[in-house]
Design an enzyme around this catalytic site. Structure first.
Site, short mmCIF file in Angstrom:
data_model
loop_
_atom_site.label_atom_id
_atom_site.label_comp_id
_atom_site.label_asym_id
_atom_site.label_seq_id
_atom_site.Cartn_x
_atom_site.Cartn_y
_atom_site.Cartn_z
N HIS A 146 11.75 -27.63 1.99
CA HIS A 146 10.71 -28.69 1.99
C HIS A 146 11.12 -29.97 1.27
CE1 HIS A 146 7.89 -25.91 3.72
NE2 HIS A 146 7.84 -25.13 2.65
C1 ZL4 Z 1 0.47 -21.89 -6.94
O1 ZL4 Z 1 -1.32 -19.33 -8.81
O2 ZL4 Z 1 -0.84 -25.48 0.03
C2 ZL4 Z 1 1.00 -22.60 -8.02
C3 ZL4 Z 1 0.74 -22.30 -5.63
C4 ZL4 Z 1 0.70 -22.22 -9.31
C5 ZL4 Z 1 -0.38 -20.91 -10.95
C6 ZL4 Z 1 -1.76 -21.42 -11.44
C7 ZL4 Z 1 -2.23 -22.73 -10.87
C8 ZL4 Z 1 -3.48 -22.58 -10.02
C9 ZL4 Z 1 -0.57 -20.49 -4.79
C10 ZL4 Z 1 0.21 -21.61 -4.56
C11 ZL4 Z 1 -3.70 -23.68 -9.04
C12 ZL4 Z 1 -2.88 -23.55 -7.80
C13 ZL4 Z 1 -3.20 -24.60 -6.75
N1 ZL4 Z 1 -0.08 -21.15 -9.55
C14 ZL4 Z 1 -2.11 -24.74 -5.75
C15 ZL4 Z 1 -1.99 -27.97 -1.10
C16 ZL4 Z 1 -2.02 -27.17 -2.29
C17 ZL4 Z 1 -2.11 -27.83 -3.65
C18 ZL4 Z 1 -1.67 -26.84 -4.73
O3 ZL4 Z 1 8.30 -20.72 1.00
N2 ZL4 Z 1 -2.48 -25.65 -4.68
C19 ZL4 Z 1 -0.84 -27.30 -1.52
C20 ZL4 Z 1 3.11 -24.63 -0.91
C21 ZL4 Z 1 1.61 -24.49 -0.78
C22 ZL4 Z 1 -0.26 -26.08 -0.84
C23 ZL4 Z 1 3.85 -23.50 -0.25
C24 ZL4 Z 1 6.16 -22.65 0.31
C25 ZL4 Z 1 7.63 -22.79 0.00
C26 ZL4 Z 1 8.55 -22.08 0.98
C27 ZL4 Z 1 10.04 -22.33 0.64
C28 ZL4 Z 1 5.34 -23.66 -0.47
N3 ZL4 Z 1 0.97 -25.69 -1.25
C29 ZL4 Z 1 -2.85 -25.92 -2.29
C30 ZL4 Z 1 -2.34 -24.99 -3.38
C31 ZL4 Z 1 -0.58 -20.40 -8.56
C32 ZL4 Z 1 -0.32 -20.77 -7.18
C33 ZL4 Z 1 -0.84 -20.06 -6.08
C34 ZL4 Z 1 0.47 -22.07 -3.21
N4 ZL4 Z 1 0.96 -23.27 -2.88
C35 ZL4 Z 1 0.33 -21.37 -2.02
N5 ZL4 Z 1 0.70 -22.18 -0.99
C36 ZL4 Z 1 1.10 -23.33 -1.54
O4 ZL4 Z 1 8.39 -22.54 2.31
C37 ZL4 Z 1 10.47 -21.90 -0.70
ZN ZN Z 2 7.81 -20.25 2.87
#
Ligand code: ZL4
Ligand code: ZN
Ligand code: CA
Length: 393
Positions: A146
């Site tokens: 990404h």
């Molecule tokens: C977390 O529990 O969809 C991050 C991220 C941190 C700890 C505590 C913080 C709580 C799930 C995800 C708040 C979390 C809020 N902690 C996260 C639009 C979003 C904004 C951020 O596999 N919130 C963003 C990214 C995706 C979004 C996926 C995949 C990488 C790869 C290659 C990346 N971001 C909504 C989510 C948690 C967390 C729990 C999380 N983030 C799940 N999906 C996202 O393709 C390596």
């Molecule tokens: Zn992924």
């Protein structure tokens, strides 16, 4: 002795830096670098290290990172102080530069080192392919698809895949990039949008507004302009929840087989994100280790040099299973894996709730309802076949 453990197979190299695995994104962050430790101990316990060339990789230099990433971004990445709390949780109003410091891409301690180690592994792997010392080079610490030129995104800060492909382009005319992570490989696709020397194919869960990153629709195939050589060189395979091994392997073989025939790549870069497995904390598919591995096996059967990257994967014991199994596929010893069960391996406690690793009968996770109709998958294949008429050498 050397010939006994390597019966006529192709040379496989394994690139890892154990220092990378010591980094933490934060207590409850889904990305756990220690899944690499778990993977490596499975690979070692099965004796696979004797059938590969094993390299402890160096960190990538600033100049190497600079071959794709902007200097102001790298400078900030190298100097921004670590933060204990993500900004969007405690201080939603505080400025977030380059998308760094939010909950997806926190500024954790040792971040720059972690990024340069991931990139270093992928670059080392690409160089072994370039100089002909390996036929398959594995870098499970890479695959961070990404990251953009000047922006962190979705747990990715440095796009090690783009850096590795740029290296491959120095020695090979055409690179086929394949991405089986459950998320769309947007950063790699965008980086090579305007060249016909790289073809990108991503299979992913697609549901804009709901599922990250929201791009990668069937009709997103590169800039439409006639003057752009990169037009038609991005293939997207948007999928729904619950796809099975049988459907996925059928789609994969059909699409990658035809893409290989039209594009005739000189080298393959395969991102093996393990979040497409059933039971993944962030994923939505029903893939088993066999279905995921069948993609690696099919790519190997094309007999083209290949770099294999890691990527996502948020249920560590399943990530380790899949990547150890795929390491075995690269070596060509997967049929021997179920019989040889290492009894005193240090990783055992992590698999205690499961049957013995990895008997092929192992089922991962609760099955999800399958929302992929055969009709829709056939429509996807038809679209890709149409698109491939514009691709050829
Ligand atoms: C977390 O529990 O969809 C991050 C991220 C941190 C700890 C505590 C913080 C709580 C799930 C995800 C708040 C979390 C809020 N902690 C996260 C639009 C979003 C904004 C951020 O596999 N919130 C963003 C990214 C995706 C979004 C996926 C995949 C990488 C790869 C290659 C990346 N971001 C909504 C989510 C948690 C967390 C729990 C999380 N983030 C799940 N999906 C996202 O393709 C390596
Ligand atoms: Zn992924
Ligand atoms: Ca993908």
């Amino acid at each position: 002795e050397y010939d006994i453990v390597r019966p006529k197979g192709r040379t496989v190299s394994f690139h890892a830096n154990p220092e990378m695995e010591k980094h933490h994104f934060g207590q409850t962050h889904p990305m756990k670098p220690w899944r690499l430790t778990l993977t490596k101990s499975l690979v070692t316990s099965y004796g696979m290290t004797f059938a590969m060339d094993n390299y402890t990789t160096r960190t990538a230099t600033y100049e190497e990172l600079n071959s794709f990433h902007a200097s102001d971004y790298l400078d900030y990445l190298a100097t921004a102080p670590p933060e204990d709390q993500p900004r969007d949780v405690d201080n939603p109003d505080k400025e977030v530069k380059f998308n760094l410091g939010g909950s997806d891409c926190p500024l954790f301690h040792g971040l720059y080192d972690y990024c340069s180690m991931s990139a270093g592994s992928s670059l080392d792997a690409a160089r072994k392919i370039c100089n002909g010392q390996s036929d398959i080079a594995i870098a499970w610490g890479g695959g961070l698809h990404h990251a953009k030129r000047s922006e962190a995104s979705g747990f990715c800060y440095i796009n090690d895949i783009v850096l590795a492909i740029l290296q491959l382009l120095r020695c090979y005319p055409r690179v086929l990039y394949i991405d089986i992570d459950v998320h769309h490989g947007d950063g790699v696709e965008e980086a090579f949008f305007s060249t016909d020397r790289v073809m990108t194919v991503s299979f992913h869960k697609y549901q804009p507004e709901v599922f990250f990153p929201g791009t990668g629709g069937l009709d997103d195939n590169g800039p439409k302009s006639e003057h752009n050589p990169g037009a038609h060189h991005a293939i997207n395979v948007p999928l729904n929840d619950g796809i099975t091994d049988e459907q996925y392997a059928w789609l994969f073989k059909s699409i990658i087989g035809k893409t290989n025939d039209s594009f005739r790549p000189s080298v393959i870069a395969l991102q093996c994100g393990a979040d497409s497995l059933a039971g993944d904390r962030l994923g939505r598919f029903n893939l088993q280790v066999q279905g995921h591995g069948a993609c690696v096996d099919f790519c190997k059967s094309l007999n083209i040099p290949m770099v294999i990257f890691g990527g996502g994967g948020y249920t560590p014991r399943n990530v380790a299973r899949a990547w150890a199994y795929e390491t075995a596929i690269a070596i060509g010893c997967q049929s021997k894996i179920p019989e040889v069960i290492p009894a005193h391996a240090p990783w055992r406690e992590h698999f205690i709730h499961d049957t013995i690793f990895p008997t092929l009968e192992q089922i991962l996770g609760e099955p999800r309802a399958n929302r992929n109709t055969q009709k829709r998958l056939q429509d996807i294949i038809m679209h890709v076949n149409e698109q491939l008429r514009f691709v050829g050498h």
